[in-house]
Every structure is written in structure tokens, then in C-alpha cells.
Design an enzyme around this catalytic site. Structure first.
Site, PDB file in Angstrom:
ATOM      1  N   LYS A  24     -51.933 -86.332  53.522  1.00 37.86           N
ATOM      2  CA  LYS A  24     -50.594 -85.546  53.914  1.00 37.86           C
ATOM      3  C   LYS A  24     -51.102 -84.678  55.332  1.00 37.86           C
ATOM      4  CE  LYS A  24     -49.247 -81.998  51.052  1.00 37.86           C
ATOM      5  NZ  LYS A  24     -49.121 -80.676  51.933  1.00 37.86           N
ATOM      6  N   SER A  25     -52.132 -83.846  55.610  1.00 37.99           N
ATOM      7  CA  SER A  25     -52.553 -83.326  56.754  1.00 37.99           C
ATOM      8  C   SER A  25     -52.637 -84.124  57.848  1.00 37.99           C
ATOM      9  CB  SER A  25     -53.745 -82.405  56.388  1.00 37.99           C
ATOM     10  OG  SER A  25     -53.816 -81.752  55.363  1.00 37.99           O
ATOM     11  N   ARG A  29     -49.877 -84.495  61.557  1.00 35.73           N
ATOM     12  CA  ARG A  29     -50.811 -84.060  62.863  1.00 35.73           C
ATOM     13  C   ARG A  29     -50.333 -85.357  63.550  1.00 35.73           C
ATOM     14  NH1 ARG A  29     -52.683 -80.705  59.353  1.00 35.73           N
ATOM     15  NH2 ARG A  29     -54.051 -79.071  59.698  1.00 35.73           N
ATOM     16  N   ARG A 121     -43.342 -67.522  51.651  1.00 36.56           N
ATOM     17  CA  ARG A 121     -44.751 -67.516  52.059  1.00 36.56           C
ATOM     18  C   ARG A 121     -44.869 -66.844  53.621  1.00 36.56           C
ATOM     19  NH1 ARG A 121     -46.726 -73.692  51.382  1.00 36.56           N
ATOM     20  NH2 ARG A 121     -48.849 -72.650  51.710  1.00 36.56           N
ATOM     21  N   GLN A 167     -53.798 -74.249  59.145  1.00 37.31           N
ATOM     22  CA  GLN A 167     -52.486 -74.284  59.678  1.00 37.31           C
ATOM     23  C   GLN A 167     -52.298 -73.346  60.561  1.00 37.31           C
ATOM     24  OE1 GLN A 167     -49.916 -73.508  56.121  1.00 37.31           O
ATOM     25  NE2 GLN A 167     -50.243 -75.636  55.251  1.00 37.31           N
ATOM     26  N   ASP A 310     -57.394 -76.911  48.062  1.00 38.15           N
ATOM     27  CA  ASP A 310     -55.880 -77.275  47.162  1.00 38.15           C
ATOM     28  C   ASP A 310     -56.620 -77.719  45.878  1.00 38.15           C
ATOM     29  OD1 ASP A 310     -54.300 -76.696  49.241  1.00 38.15           O
ATOM     30  OD2 ASP A 310     -54.307 -78.777  50.128  1.00 38.15           O
ATOM     31  N   LYS A 337     -49.616 -69.860  48.112  1.00 38.13           N
ATOM     32  CA  LYS A 337     -49.662 -71.261  48.328  1.00 38.13           C
ATOM     33  C   LYS A 337     -48.054 -71.748  47.848  1.00 38.13           C
ATOM     34  CE  LYS A 337     -53.089 -72.476  49.965  1.00 38.13           C
ATOM     35  NZ  LYS A 337     -53.345 -72.859  51.394  1.00 38.13           N
ATOM     36  N   ARG A 341     -50.794 -70.164  42.788  1.00 33.37           N
ATOM     37  CA  ARG A 341     -51.661 -70.982  42.017  1.00 33.37           C
ATOM     38  C   ARG A 341     -52.602 -70.379  41.038  1.00 33.37           C
ATOM     39  NH1 ARG A 341     -51.988 -75.717  46.528  1.00 33.37           N
ATOM     40  NH2 ARG A 341     -49.805 -76.729  46.044  1.00 33.37           N
ATOM     41  N   ARG A 383     -49.104 -79.773  42.969  1.00 30.49           N
ATOM     42  CA  ARG A 383     -50.439 -79.765  42.568  1.00 30.49           C
ATOM     43  C   ARG A 383     -50.862 -79.213  41.209  1.00 30.49           C
ATOM     44  NH1 ARG A 383     -52.219 -82.127  46.997  1.00 30.49           N
ATOM     45  NH2 ARG A 383     -51.927 -81.308  48.897  1.00 30.49           N
TER      46      ARG A 383
HETATM   47  C1  S3P Z   1     -53.076 -77.581  55.312  1.00 29.67           C
HETATM   48  C2  S3P Z   1     -53.905 -76.526  55.076  1.00 29.67           C
HETATM   49  C3  S3P Z   1     -54.141 -75.704  54.130  1.00 29.67           C
HETATM   50  C4  S3P Z   1     -53.661 -76.326  52.845  1.00 29.67           C
HETATM   51  C5  S3P Z   1     -52.459 -77.092  52.834  1.00 29.67           C
HETATM   52  C6  S3P Z   1     -52.517 -78.072  54.126  1.00 29.67           C
HETATM   53  C7  S3P Z   1     -53.220 -78.130  56.719  1.00 29.67           C
HETATM   54  O1  S3P Z   1     -53.530 -74.576  54.058  1.00 29.67           O
HETATM   55  O2  S3P Z   1     -53.786 -75.620  51.683  1.00 29.67           O
HETATM   56  O3  S3P Z   1     -52.168 -77.756  51.848  1.00 29.67           O
HETATM   57  O4  S3P Z   1     -52.620 -79.352  56.684  1.00 29.67           O
HETATM   58  O5  S3P Z   1     -53.128 -77.882  57.639  1.00 29.67           O
HETATM   59  P1  S3P Z   1     -53.928 -73.184  54.889  1.00 29.67           P
HETATM   60  O6  S3P Z   1     -54.017 -73.435  56.047  1.00 29.67           O
HETATM   61  O7  S3P Z   1     -52.868 -72.133  54.473  1.00 29.67           O
HETATM   62  O8  S3P Z   1     -55.213 -72.891  54.217  1.00 29.67           O
END
Ligand code: S3P
Length: 425
Positions: A24-25, A29, A121, A167, A310, A337, A341, A383
């Protein structure tokens, strides 16, 4: 499939070979960097889940042409335009935070909104550094919606990260691409580094030295990106394997900033092997072999958290099946989150009979404890729902999860794949 009051029956054994969905990350990007590159990029194995579609639709709304062909997406890089109406980021923190950084470096105005969970958030963590760079951001006391007035005159900053967050780091880097001067970021504990790896692959002038990330303003060049399997999704089946049987998971990203959960459970005695290691678009990838293992309690603290951020609900589940007392601390980020969580994990596992204590920043868990099937709440958090499903597989009696629809956020086929590994013999 019935999404409400979903029933999970215990199983005695699992086994087989599975492919899990793409990361996903990395998918977010790949879409973002392709959108602002010179030329046309192709993205293979993009994760087709709701969070990634939030980013894809937002970029289309910002004037970028993105088309799907057989098994890849084509992204024509271009300049961002003022969006029509508000940009809806759905449930996706990554979409809202990364796009805030991106938009800030362009002379456009945009308003970013989200669903009920995203609206709660914290956004001050991105508003502060990006405002220091010169963008104007209005929020609802640090929460969404965000009204951003971007500029092509941002200036690079030198920033020490107050929280470990990929992030936030990525938002600053995306703003820094178009700023005047150098952007420098220091991380005490490294968070996932997919943005840095991909920026390098897209020809940005970025260097990493002694914990500092140093980015000079850069024009990106279009690339082909292959997205590997998501280790965070794989971890649900790694957990199932460690607790219930032998399993192989193919083509998973094993970037060291993401494998903290595997490191942690290996220390507890889990038999997890990475084989067939290779690189895919600059990211390390492997097949993962897991065997049912005897587990011992261990303690985990702040320095261990970012690389398994996560996966901590799963670590809590593993701890319920491990001999001794496991203490997890320094994980207060879990409170902000998609759901709280720490609370959600505590509530679910406690209700199933675990000996678990909630701390402000983690848990104390005494094991091994046989879990009992009962009705549990997923808090509309993908999750948490998937962790409770794995808990249901090892429990005595039937578990009912109130609503499983949130799996579409990161892993739409979770239940289909889970069904395939169950052995009834
Ligand atoms: C992510 C960073 C993490 C993670 C999220 C995805 C990302 O969050 O928990 O599921 O894709 O950069 P944080 O940057 O808040 O730690």
C-alpha cells in the site's frame, strides 16, 4: 459474503502457498511521484484497494491523466491544476498527509477532507513543518479538513522529526522537491524509507547520511515501477502460520524499515525464513516460509516500534500464545491510527479471554492463554478486523466480528485468501 456479524470458526491447521496483495505504501508513492515526473510512467501490480484509489482519484482531480491497461497503470506526468471541489481522501492518512506536502509546493489552492476516522487524525504534525517552508494551511484546530494554499516559492528547511512518521517525512520531502534550497530531515528512529528509495529511482538529488536525509530541489523523470507484496498484509498469514501450520507467502517486500514484526517474533522463537531474495524497483523482496513454532515472551520498547507500527495488534495476539509476560511500550502512536489500536486490540483480546493489560503506550500480556470465541468489534479498522479473524482461527468456539467491510482499505481479498489456507483434514 455477509459483511455484518461475520462468523469465524476455529481451525486446527493451515497450509499452502499464497500471494498477498501489493504494498500500500509503495503504491501511493508510485502514483504520486509518477504524476509529477517528466514523461509517462507505468506501474505494475498497483494495489487496487480503497486507500490507494483515494490517492489515484485525488491525483486525477488535480489534473493528472491516469489510465489502467491490462496489468498496469499508465500515469502521464504533468503540472498540478486547481481541483474541482474538495479532495476526498476517504480513510487514508497517507493520502491526506502526502498530498498536503505535494500540493504545498505548487501554486494551487485545495481543500482536503476525509471520512469520520480520518477527520479525527492529527494533522499538526504536517502543518507545522510545511508552514515553516512557506505554505499556508488552515485546519480545524489541527484536524481535517485542510485548506492549503501552495506556492512555487517554498524554502527548504532543516527539520528534526518530533515523531517517527513516514507520512510526515514524505510530506516534507514532496514539498521540498519544488522548494528553493535544500531540505534536510533527521530521524532518531528510522521510519519506512520507500519515499527516499523511490525518489532516488525517479532521479531526484537525494542523499542519506548519519540519520539525515538531504534533498535538493529536483525534476523527476518517469519510470516503470513494480510494486512488491505488502509485508504488513503478509504478517496476518505469518501470524497464522506461526500459530497453526506451514505456509509460504510469495513475493513480499522485506525492506528493513518494515520487517520489525518478523524480527520481533523471531526473537520469541518463531520460525520465519526469507528465501529467493532479490530486488524489485530498488526494494528488497523475498518468499517467506513460516512454520508453527513454540513461542516465548519478550519485551519491546520505543526503538522497536516504527518498523512494526502497523503489526502491533498482531504482536499482541502472538504474545497471548507465548510463554511468559510480554511488555510492549513506546507505541502511543497506535492511539491515532484508523482507530485507537491500543484500545481496540485490548478490547478484542480481553473479550476473548486474553490476560492483557492496557498501558497508555502499549500492553502487558501474560501467556499462553487459550482464547475463546465470542462477539468482538473491529472498530471499522481493517487491521483490527484481520487480527481478530486470525484470533478467531485459534480460539475455542465461534467468533463473530461486528463488521468486516473495512478490509477493502488495504486487503480486499483477505477472506478469499484466508479460506484457501484452511485445512479441515
Ligand atoms: C505509512 C506510514 C505509517 C503507517 C501507515 C502507512 C506510509 O504511518 O502506519 O499505515 O505509507 O507512510 P505514520 O507515518 O503515521 O507512522
Amino acid at each position: 459474503m455477509k459483511l455484518k456479524n461475520f462468523k469465524v470458526n476455529p481451525v486446527r491447521k493451515i497450509g499452502g502457498v499464497v500471494f498477498i496483495p501489493s504494498d500500500k505504501s509503495i503504491s501511493h508513492r508510485a502514483l504520486i511521484l509518477s504524476s509529477i515526473s517528466r514523461g509517462t510512467s507505468r506501474i505494475f501490480n498497483l494495489l487496487e484497494s480503497e486507500d490507494v484509489f483515494s490517492t489515484l482519484n485525488a491525483l486525477r482531480n488535480l489534473g493528472i491523466e491516469i489510465k489502467k491497461q491490462k496489468n498496469f497503470y499508465i500515469v502521464k506526468g504533468g503540472s498540478l491544476k486547481k481541483p474541482e471541489g474538495k479532495i476526498f481522501c476517504g480513510n487514508s492518512g497517507t493520502t491526506m498527509r502526502l498530498l498536503s506536502g505535494l500540493i504545498s509546493g505548487h501554486p494551487i489552492k485545495a481543500t482536503l477532507t476525509g471520512d469520520m476516522s480520518l477527520s479525527k487524525r492529527p494533522m499538526k504534525r504536517i502543518i507545522e513543518p510545511i508552514s515553516l517552508m512557506g505554505a499556508k494551511i488552515k485546519s480545524k484546530k489541527g484536524f481535517p479538513p485542510l485548506e492549503i494554499q501552495g506556492s512555487s516559492n517554498l524554502k527548504g528547511i532543516s527539520y528534526k522529526m518530533p515523531v517517527a512518521s513516514a507520512q510526515v517525512k514524505s510530506a516534507i520531502l514532496l514539498a521540498g522537491l519544488n522548494a528553493k534550497g535544500t531540505t534536510k530531515i533527521f530521524e532518531k528512529i528510522p521510519s519506512r524509507n520507500h519515499t527516499e528509495i523511490m525518489l532516488k529511482n525517479f532521479c531526484a538529488d537525494i542523499k542519506i547520511k548519519n540519520g539525515w536525509i538531504v534533498l535538493k530541489p529536483s525534476k523527476l523523470k518517469a519510470q516503470n515501477v513494480m510494486v512488491p507484496g505488502d509485508i504488513s498484509s503478509a504478517c496476518f498469514f505469518i501470524t497464522a502460520g506461526v500459530l497453526l501450520g506451514k505456509i509460504k507467502i510469495k513475493q513480499v517486500g522485506i525492506n528493513r524499515t518494515r520487517t520489525g514484526f518478523v524480527d520481533a517474533i523471531r526473537k520469541m522463537g518463531a520460525k520465519v525464513k526469507f528465501v529467493n531474495k532479490h530486488l524489485l524497483s530498488g526494494e528488497p523482496v523475498a518468499d517467506i516460509l513460516v512454520e508453527k513454532s513454540k513461542l516465548k515472551a519478550r519485551n519491546f520498547s520505543k526503538k522497536d516500534i516504527p518498523s512494526m507500527i502497523d503489526e502491533i495488534p498482531l504482536l499482541a495476539l502472538i504474545a497471548t500464545q507465548s510463554e511468559g509476560v510480554t511488555k510492549i511500550t513506546g507505541a502511543q502512536e497506535l492511539r491515532v491510527k484508523e482507530s485507537d489500536r491500543i484500545r481496540a486490540t485490548y478490547e478484542g483480546l480481553r473479550k476473548m479471554g486474553a490476560k492483557i493489560e492496557e498501558l497508555k503506550d502499549g500492553f502487558i500480556i501474560k501467556g499462553p492463554q487459550k482464547l475463546k470465541g465470542t462477539s468482538v468489534q473491529g472498530f471499522s479498522d481493517h487491521r483490527i478486523v484481520m487480527m481478530l479473524y486470525i484470533a478467531g482461527l485459534i480460539a475455542e468456539g465461534r467468533t463473530t466480528i461486528d463488521d468486516i467491510s473495512s478490509v477493502k482499505i488495504s486487503f480486499p481479498d483477505f477472506f478469499k485468501i484466508a479460506k484457501k489456507i484452511v485445512r479441515r483434514d
